[in-house]
Each structure stands twice: as structure tokens, then as C-alpha cells.
Design a protein around this motif. Structure first.
Motif, PDB file in Angstrom:
ATOM      1  N   GLY A  15      -4.908   4.150  -6.458  1.00 16.49           N
ATOM      2  CA  GLY A  15      -3.977   3.025  -6.514  1.00 16.49           C
ATOM      3  C   GLY A  15      -4.670   1.769  -6.030  1.00 16.49           C
ATOM      4  O   GLY A  15      -5.143   1.718  -4.893  1.00 16.49           O
ATOM      5  N   ILE A  16      -4.775   0.754  -6.889  1.00 18.44           N
ATOM      6  CA  ILE A  16      -5.501  -0.465  -6.523  1.00 18.44           C
ATOM      7  C   ILE A  16      -4.669  -1.708  -6.849  1.00 18.44           C
ATOM      8  O   ILE A  16      -4.045  -1.796  -7.905  1.00 18.44           O
TER       9      ILE A  16
ATOM     10  N   ALA B  86       0.840  -1.204   0.000  1.00 16.83           N
ATOM     11  CA  ALA B  86       0.000   0.000   0.000  1.00 16.83           C
ATOM     12  C   ALA B  86       0.871   1.249   0.000  1.00 16.83           C
ATOM     13  O   ALA B  86       0.598   2.215  -0.724  1.00 16.83           O
ATOM     14  N   LEU B  87       1.934   1.234   0.805  1.00 13.87           N
ATOM     15  CA  LEU B  87       2.872   2.359   0.808  1.00 13.87           C
ATOM     16  C   LEU B  87       3.539   2.506  -0.554  1.00 13.87           C
ATOM     17  O   LEU B  87       3.729   3.635  -1.040  1.00 13.87           O
ATOM     18  N   ALA B  88       3.897   1.396  -1.187  1.00  9.80           N
ATOM     19  CA  ALA B  88       4.528   1.452  -2.512  1.00  9.80           C
ATOM     20  C   ALA B  88       3.600   2.116  -3.527  1.00  9.80           C
ATOM     21  O   ALA B  88       4.045   2.922  -4.358  1.00  9.80           O
ATOM     22  N   LEU B  89       2.313   1.800  -3.460  1.00  8.29           N
ATOM     23  CA  LEU B  89       1.349   2.435  -4.363  1.00  8.29           C
ATOM     24  C   LEU B  89       1.284   3.939  -4.111  1.00  8.29           C
ATOM     25  O   LEU B  89       1.241   4.744  -5.056  1.00  8.29           O
TER      26      LEU B  89
ATOM     27  N   LEU C 236      -2.944   3.886 -10.771  1.00  8.69           N
ATOM     28  CA  LEU C 236      -1.918   2.846 -10.768  1.00  8.69           C
ATOM     29  C   LEU C 236      -2.568   1.537 -10.361  1.00  8.69           C
ATOM     30  O   LEU C 236      -3.226   1.468  -9.316  1.00  8.69           O
ATOM     31  N   ILE C 237      -2.402   0.507 -11.180  1.00 11.48           N
ATOM     32  CA  ILE C 237      -3.020  -0.792 -10.923  1.00 11.48           C
ATOM     33  C   ILE C 237      -1.940  -1.870 -10.881  1.00 11.48           C
ATOM     34  O   ILE C 237      -1.110  -1.964 -11.785  1.00 11.48           O
ATOM     35  N   THR C 238      -1.952  -2.663  -9.821  1.00  9.87           N
ATOM     36  CA  THR C 238      -1.157  -3.884  -9.776  1.00  9.87           C
ATOM     37  C   THR C 238      -2.127  -5.048  -9.630  1.00  9.87           C
ATOM     38  O   THR C 238      -3.244  -4.875  -9.137  1.00  9.87           O
TER      39      THR C 238
ATOM     40  N   LEU D 130       2.528   6.513  -7.009  1.00 12.99           N
ATOM     41  CA  LEU D 130       1.550   7.460  -7.556  1.00 12.99           C
ATOM     42  C   LEU D 130       1.990   8.900  -7.325  1.00 12.99           C
ATOM     43  O   LEU D 130       1.900   9.748  -8.227  1.00 12.99           O
ATOM     44  N   ASN D 131       2.455   9.153  -6.120  1.00 10.47           N
ATOM     45  CA  ASN D 131       2.796  10.510  -5.724  1.00 10.47           C
ATOM     46  C   ASN D 131       4.041  11.011  -6.455  1.00 10.47           C
ATOM     47  O   ASN D 131       4.015  12.062  -7.106  1.00 10.47           O
ATOM     48  N   ARG D 132       5.131  10.260  -6.385  1.00  8.25           N
ATOM     49  CA  ARG D 132       6.393  10.701  -6.950  1.00  8.25           C
ATOM     50  C   ARG D 132       6.580  10.294  -8.409  1.00  8.25           C
ATOM     51  O   ARG D 132       7.590  10.623  -9.038  1.00  8.25           O
TER      52      ARG D 132
END
Length: 328
Positions: free
Chosen positions: A254-255, A107-110, A289-291, A114-116
Motif C-alpha cells: 500500500g503506497i 496509513a491505517l486506511a491503506l 493499493l495506490i493513492t 488492503l486487508n479487508r
């Protein structure tokens, strides 16, 4: 015991084979549903994952084939008809806490990606484009984070965000005293929606939580809010969030899970025509962003999943109480 293992991927074989000493596991790449139940004939246990369909008809067929245990290798169990399983005398187990940190860290990676915009920067540099135009992000430090659901994964996520210097708000019907003592503030859901710069979903999918993010709740969000979902796809009303993105009610999405993921995720569809217009619409947004349901996919989590599932099967074989039963 003889175990029919469905929805098999290469990493499943690697980790289950590494830890298995006594069980006779037969791996099937196909998913378990009404059309594949015939494969369970002669087995004692089925081991299933998130996109296997274990409805009443499947459970009836499993019972007819002599299946005595449904071993879920995931935390969620919304894809199993528990009433039917109880009626037919089939036990159900799950893995409630394989590695909360794995999902929380994803979740932090998303959030950070997304942010940076590191995914976009990576693609640019691969093409020798070193421009910084349109790559401006924001500091996560000092932002207000809303966490919906504070089970083990939600707790791990709260700790991460507190460590980053964030103000953490939480919503859960059952507040966690340890989190409160650490500075996490439990609030009502509408307050969380209005105050949060980033909202992360960590609750199970139930009748009460389905579409907890919907057209009405989206209207309450703080402008440019970021939504993150690593829990279950149906927590978000996809059509409503697409509308929210178009109308700029949602600043980022982000999902790792998707409401109609069962026909898409875990498969290579790069040479296929995808007929899911909603996922194609989401992919087209620059701020989405989708993983594909990979939040759990760490060495530590896969080790814990395999050990936990095999332990419950061994307990069942020895007529002992299940370690992680799922009951009505």
C-alpha cells in the motif's frame, strides 16, 4: 510581501485565502523549476510543494529575481538544495507537524483496505455482485507491526496500532522514550524485517534511507508481509518490490507515494497514455493499493499548513526568527 505560490490546487486557494490577511499571494498552477523561474520576478517569497524542483540552478535564478524566502508547505525538504540556498542567502522554512494524525490514519486506511478488500467489495456491490468469494482478510489485532521512523507521524501511527492491540516494533536512530514507556519496542532493522506482519514507513528521505526497502531487505521479510509507505516514494526500490510481489516475498503493498510520482500524481491523466511501465505494473497487481499522495489531505491538516506557512512568512517580513526554519 509578494508571494509566488506554485503547484496550486483548488484546496490550496481555499485554505490559504481563508487564513491570509496581509500577504499578496499570486497562485500559479505550474510547478517551480528552471523553466518557470521567470514567473518569480518581482516577488519576495516562493511557496512550493513536494514536486517542485528547487535545485542549485533554480536557487541561483531565484536569487537573481530577488527571492528571499522559500516557504515549503510540506514536512519534507529533500527537493531543495539547502547548500545552494545558504550560499545565496535565501532562507528556507517548512511545515514539520501540520497534522501527524492525518498521515498516520491514512496509513491505517491503506492497511485495512488492503486487508479487508473493501475497495473490491465496493466495486462488486455497485454491480450487484454480493459474493464474498476472495474477500477473506485477517485480524490486525495481535499482529506485529514494524514502524520505521518514529518522528511525529511515526509516533501517531504507533499509538493507533497499540490501540488496536498490536505488538509494535520500531526502528529509529533516535528512540523516543515516551513510546518505549507505552510498550513500543525499539529493535534493529533486520529484526524488524524478520518479525513484522505489517511494516509502515515514516522516515524522511535521506542518503541513508533511500531504497531502505530493496532487494536484500525484501528477502528478510516475513512471508506474506504487508508494506505501507506514506512517507517518500524513494524509500522503496520500485523494481525490487515488483520482483518481490511476483515472487510472493511481499504479500501486500500500500503506497501513497511513488518514486517517479512527479510526472503522475496530482494530475488527471485518465485520457492520457501513461508511459511509466513500473506504475502500470504495480496497478496490475491485485494485492497493491495506490493513492496519489493524499495522506495529508484533511481539513485539519490543510488549516495547519496554511496557518504555519503564513506565520513564517509574516515572521520573515518582520525580520523575526522563522518558526520552522530548515538549516544545513
Amino acid at each position: 510581501m509578494k508571494v509566488a505560490f506554485f503547484s496550486t490546487k483548488p484546496y490550496d486557494k481555499t485554505y490559504f485565502n481563508a487564513h491570509n490577511q496581509t500577504q499578496n499571494i499570486v497562485y500559479f498552477e505550474t510547478r517551480l523549476n528552471e523553466n518557470t523561474c521567470n514567473l518569480t520576478s518581482g516577488f519576495d517569497v516562493v511557496c512550493v510543494f513536494v514536486n517542485d524542483h528547487i535545485n542549485r540552478q533554480v536557487i541561483k535564478l531565484l536569487h537573481q529575481h530577488g527571492i528571499k524566502l522559500i516557504a515549503l508547505r510540506c514536512a519534507g525538504f529533500n527537493n531543495v538544495d539547502l547548500e545552494a540556498a545558504d550560499e545565496y542567502g535565501i532562507k528556507v522554512s517548512r511545515v514539520p507537524a501540520y497534522s501527524p494524525e492525518a498521515v498516520a490514519e491514512h496509513a491505517l486506511a491503506l492497511i485495512l483496505t488492503l486487508n479487508r478488500k473493501t475497495h473490491k467489495a465496493y466495486n462488486r456491490v455497485k454491480e450487484c455482485n454480493f459474493s464474498l468469494t476472495n474477500l477473506v482478510g485477517f485480524n490486525v489485532h495481535n499482529k506485529t507491526i514494524g514502524v520505521i521512523g518514529t518522528g511525529k507521524i511515526g509516533q501517531a501511527f504507533c499509538k493507533i496500532m497499540k490501540a488496536l492491540g498490536c505488538d509494535v516494533l520500531a526502528y529509529d536512530p533516535y528512540p523516543n522514550q515516551a513510546l518505549e514507556n507505552s510498550g513500543v519496542n525499539y529493535v534493529e532493522l533486520d529484526h524488524l524485517f524478520r518479525r513484522s506482519d505489517i511494516i509502515s514507513l515514516h522516515c524522511p528521505l535521506t542518503e541513508q534511507t533511500k531504497h531502505i526497502i530493496n532487494e536484500n531487505s525484501l528477502k528478510e521479510l516475513k512471508p506474506n508481509c504487508m508494506l505501507i509507505n506514506t512517507s517518500r516514494g524513494a524509500l522503496i526500490d520500485t523494481e525490487a518490490v515488483i520482483k518481490g510481489l511476483k515472487e510472493k516475498q511481499v504479500g501486500y503493498l500500500g503506497i501513497d507515494v511513488y518514486e517517479q510520482e512527479e510526472k503522475l500524481f496530482f494530475e488527471d491523466l485518465s485520457e492520457h497514455i501513461i508511459d511509466d511501465d513500473l506504475i502500470l505494473r504495480l496497478i496490475g497487481f491485485p494485492n497493491v493499493l495506490i493513492t496519489s499522495h493524499q495522506a495529508f489531505l484533511t481539513e485539519e491538516a490543510l488549516n495547519e499548513i496554511s496557518k504555519s506557512v503564513l506565520s513564517d512568512i509574516s515572521q520573515f517580513e518582520e525580520n523575526q526568527e522563522l518558526i520552522n526554519p530548515v538549516e544545513i
